[in-house]
Design a protein around this motif. Structure first.
Motif, PDB file in Angstrom:
ATOM      1  N   HIS A  27      18.572  72.343  12.973  1.00 52.93           N
ATOM      2  CA  HIS A  27      19.348  73.480  12.482  1.00 52.93           C
ATOM      3  C   HIS A  27      18.404  74.631  12.095  1.00 52.93           C
ATOM      4  N   PRO A  28      18.628  75.842  12.649  1.00 52.02           N
ATOM      5  CA  PRO A  28      17.661  76.921  12.449  1.00 52.02           C
ATOM      6  C   PRO A  28      17.419  77.305  10.986  1.00 52.02           C
ATOM      7  N   VAL A  29      18.428  77.221  10.154  1.00 49.93           N
ATOM      8  CA  VAL A  29      18.241  77.575   8.736  1.00 49.93           C
ATOM      9  C   VAL A  29      17.294  76.577   8.063  1.00 49.93           C
ATOM     10  N   LEU A  30      17.512  75.312   8.325  1.00 44.71           N
ATOM     11  CA  LEU A  30      16.650  74.273   7.753  1.00 44.71           C
ATOM     12  C   LEU A  30      15.238  74.372   8.335  1.00 44.71           C
ATOM     13  N   VAL A  31      15.157  74.525   9.632  1.00 46.91           N
ATOM     14  CA  VAL A  31      13.848  74.604  10.303  1.00 46.91           C
ATOM     15  C   VAL A  31      13.018  75.760   9.729  1.00 46.91           C
ATOM     16  N   ALA A  32      13.654  76.922   9.567  1.00 46.97           N
ATOM     17  CA  ALA A  32      12.922  78.088   9.057  1.00 46.97           C
ATOM     18  C   ALA A  32      12.541  77.892   7.592  1.00 46.97           C
ATOM     19  N   GLY A  33      13.426  77.324   6.810  1.00 46.01           N
ATOM     20  CA  GLY A  33      13.141  77.093   5.389  1.00 46.01           C
ATOM     21  C   GLY A  33      11.961  76.148   5.212  1.00 46.01           C
ATOM     22  N   SER A  55      13.285  77.378  -3.902  1.00 47.00           N
ATOM     23  CA  SER A  55      14.186  77.366  -5.057  1.00 47.00           C
ATOM     24  C   SER A  55      15.196  76.234  -4.857  1.00 47.00           C
ATOM     25  N   LEU A  56      15.796  75.794  -5.947  1.00 51.18           N
ATOM     26  CA  LEU A  56      16.812  74.736  -5.848  1.00 51.18           C
ATOM     27  C   LEU A  56      17.987  75.221  -4.994  1.00 51.18           C
ATOM     28  N   THR A  57      18.371  76.470  -5.204  1.00 49.20           N
ATOM     29  CA  THR A  57      19.478  77.046  -4.430  1.00 49.20           C
ATOM     30  C   THR A  57      19.184  77.001  -2.939  1.00 49.20           C
ATOM     31  N   ASP A  58      17.961  77.405  -2.561  1.00 46.17           N
ATOM     32  CA  ASP A  58      17.604  77.394  -1.142  1.00 46.17           C
ATOM     33  C   ASP A  58      17.576  75.974  -0.583  1.00 46.17           C
ATOM     34  N   ALA A  59      16.924  75.065  -1.287  1.00 48.88           N
ATOM     35  CA  ALA A  59      16.764  73.703  -0.745  1.00 48.88           C
ATOM     36  C   ALA A  59      18.134  73.064  -0.501  1.00 48.88           C
ATOM     37  N   VAL A  60      19.016  73.148  -1.499  1.00 50.74           N
ATOM     38  CA  VAL A  60      20.352  72.554  -1.331  1.00 50.74           C
ATOM     39  C   VAL A  60      21.108  73.308  -0.230  1.00 50.74           C
ATOM     40  N   ILE A  65      19.935  72.221   3.278  1.00 47.14           N
ATOM     41  CA  ILE A  65      20.442  70.876   3.593  1.00 47.14           C
ATOM     42  C   ILE A  65      21.925  70.957   3.948  1.00 47.14           C
ATOM     43  N   ASN A  66      22.684  71.653   3.110  1.00 47.53           N
ATOM     44  CA  ASN A  66      24.131  71.745   3.360  1.00 47.53           C
ATOM     45  C   ASN A  66      24.421  72.518   4.645  1.00 47.53           C
ATOM     46  N   ALA A  67      23.641  73.574   4.896  1.00 46.55           N
ATOM     47  CA  ALA A  67      23.860  74.357   6.120  1.00 46.55           C
ATOM     48  C   ALA A  67      23.686  73.479   7.356  1.00 46.55           C
TER      49      ALA A  67
END
Ligand code: AMP
Ligand code: MN
Ligand code: MN
Ligand code: MN
Length: 284
Positions: free
Chosen positions: A91-97, A178-183, A186-188
């Motif tokens: 997933h591109p959002v996870l991969v980039a993060g 950040s916690l917001t980003d990590a969760v 994962i959810n994305a």
């Protein structure tokens, strides 16, 4: 013919040498199978490159395999670990993060080696890289293994205590996700976010409640209750907290390498009876 199915044994937290574990993904999966694991999640720190080779071996052995990751997070003064289960590793959002938080590790390692040099430990940067199966994921455990291999310290646990934790010469503060980003990542990607080893964070109960409340409001799914990092006395405590915050309960050894602390893979007590397991609806 054996008609009795083996008991379910979920191990949803472990590391290969794609991060700071000591075994290749293939060897790790083979060990898990040998120890009776029936569903395994590989959860390397901040990277997903071990998942594809691990899955091939797991499927060839008839074991269920769950795509996982363990994301490093900075939450105020605390470093937290958030496990993602059933993520989509492409997933591109996870991969980039994940790429963004991996990027700082090389520079941090240079600073760690500099700190160690000041107390007379030389060549630790090159030494640590020799112990890293994935150079993008250089971390404290690789330095610890180098110091042990050099005969400077008896085991990795002692290296951490003397050199690699806050206030010690090889410790370098770092800003993770950040916690917001990590969760969110994962959810994305369609996964479930789980707070890893909550008993390790040295938080008072007010802080822990604040964390659980915030995590729940971000759509976090669960917390680890039975983990190699908790004492048996902590299992019912975190099971009760999970219930209080309507979070699911997870179970994982946090296995890194044979003979290196923690629990061996697959060798954990069951979840307490009052837990709703993170896997309760996986096979529905
Ligand atoms: P890093 O991501 O480079 O900061 O390394 C974190 C990893 O170091 C954790 O996932 C553990 O594998 C290991 N670690 C952290 N603290 C300790 C400790 N006190 N004793 C042994 N290993 C530790
Ligand atoms: Mn680790
Ligand atoms: Mn962890
Ligand atoms: Mn871990």
């Amino acid at each position: 013919m054996n008609l009795v199915a083996p008991p379910e044994n979920y191990d949803l937290h472990c590391h290969s040498n794609a991060s700071d574990g000591g075994l290749s993904p293939a060897d790790l999966v083979a060990r898990a199978h040998g120890q009776g694991v029936t569903t395994l999640a590989l959860t390397d720190h901040d990277d997903v490159v071990g998942l594809a080779p691990a899955r091939v071996v797991a499927e060839s052995l008839g074991m269920k395999f769950v795509n996982g990751v363990e994301i490093s997070v900075t939450w105020g003064a605390h470093t937290l670990h958030i496990v993602g289960l059933n993520i989509d590793p492409e997933h591109p959002v996870l991969v980039a993060g994940l790429a963004a938080i991996r990027a700082g590790r090389g520079e941090r390692a240079v600073k760690m080696a500099e700190g160690l040099r000041k107390v007379g430990i030389v060549d630790s940067l090159a030494g640590a890289y020799l112990h890293a199966g994935n150079p993008n994921l250089i971390g404290r455990m690789h330095f610890a293994r180098y110091l042990v291999a050099q005969g400077l310290v008896k085991d990795t646990r002692t290296v951490f205590k003397k050199y690699l934790v806050k206030g010690k010469p090889g410790y370098v503060p770092h800003q993770w996700a950040s916690l917001t980003d990590a969760v969110g990542w994962i959810n994305a990607s369609g996964g479930q976010a789980v707070i890893a080893h909550p008993g390790r964070y040295q938080m008072g109960s007010a802080k822990m409640h604040e964390l659980l409340e915030q995590f729940k409001s971000l759509d976090g799914a669960g917390i680890e209750v039975v983990t190699g990092s908790h004492t048996p006395e902590q299992y019912p405590h975190f099971a009760n907290l999970a219930n209080r915050f309507a979070l699911l309960c997870s179970r994982g050894s946090d296995f890194h390498a044979p003979g290196e602390g923690y629990r061996d893979i697959g060798r954990l007590p069951p979840l307490p009876d009052n837990c709703r397991p993170i896997w309760y609806d996986w096979n529905k």
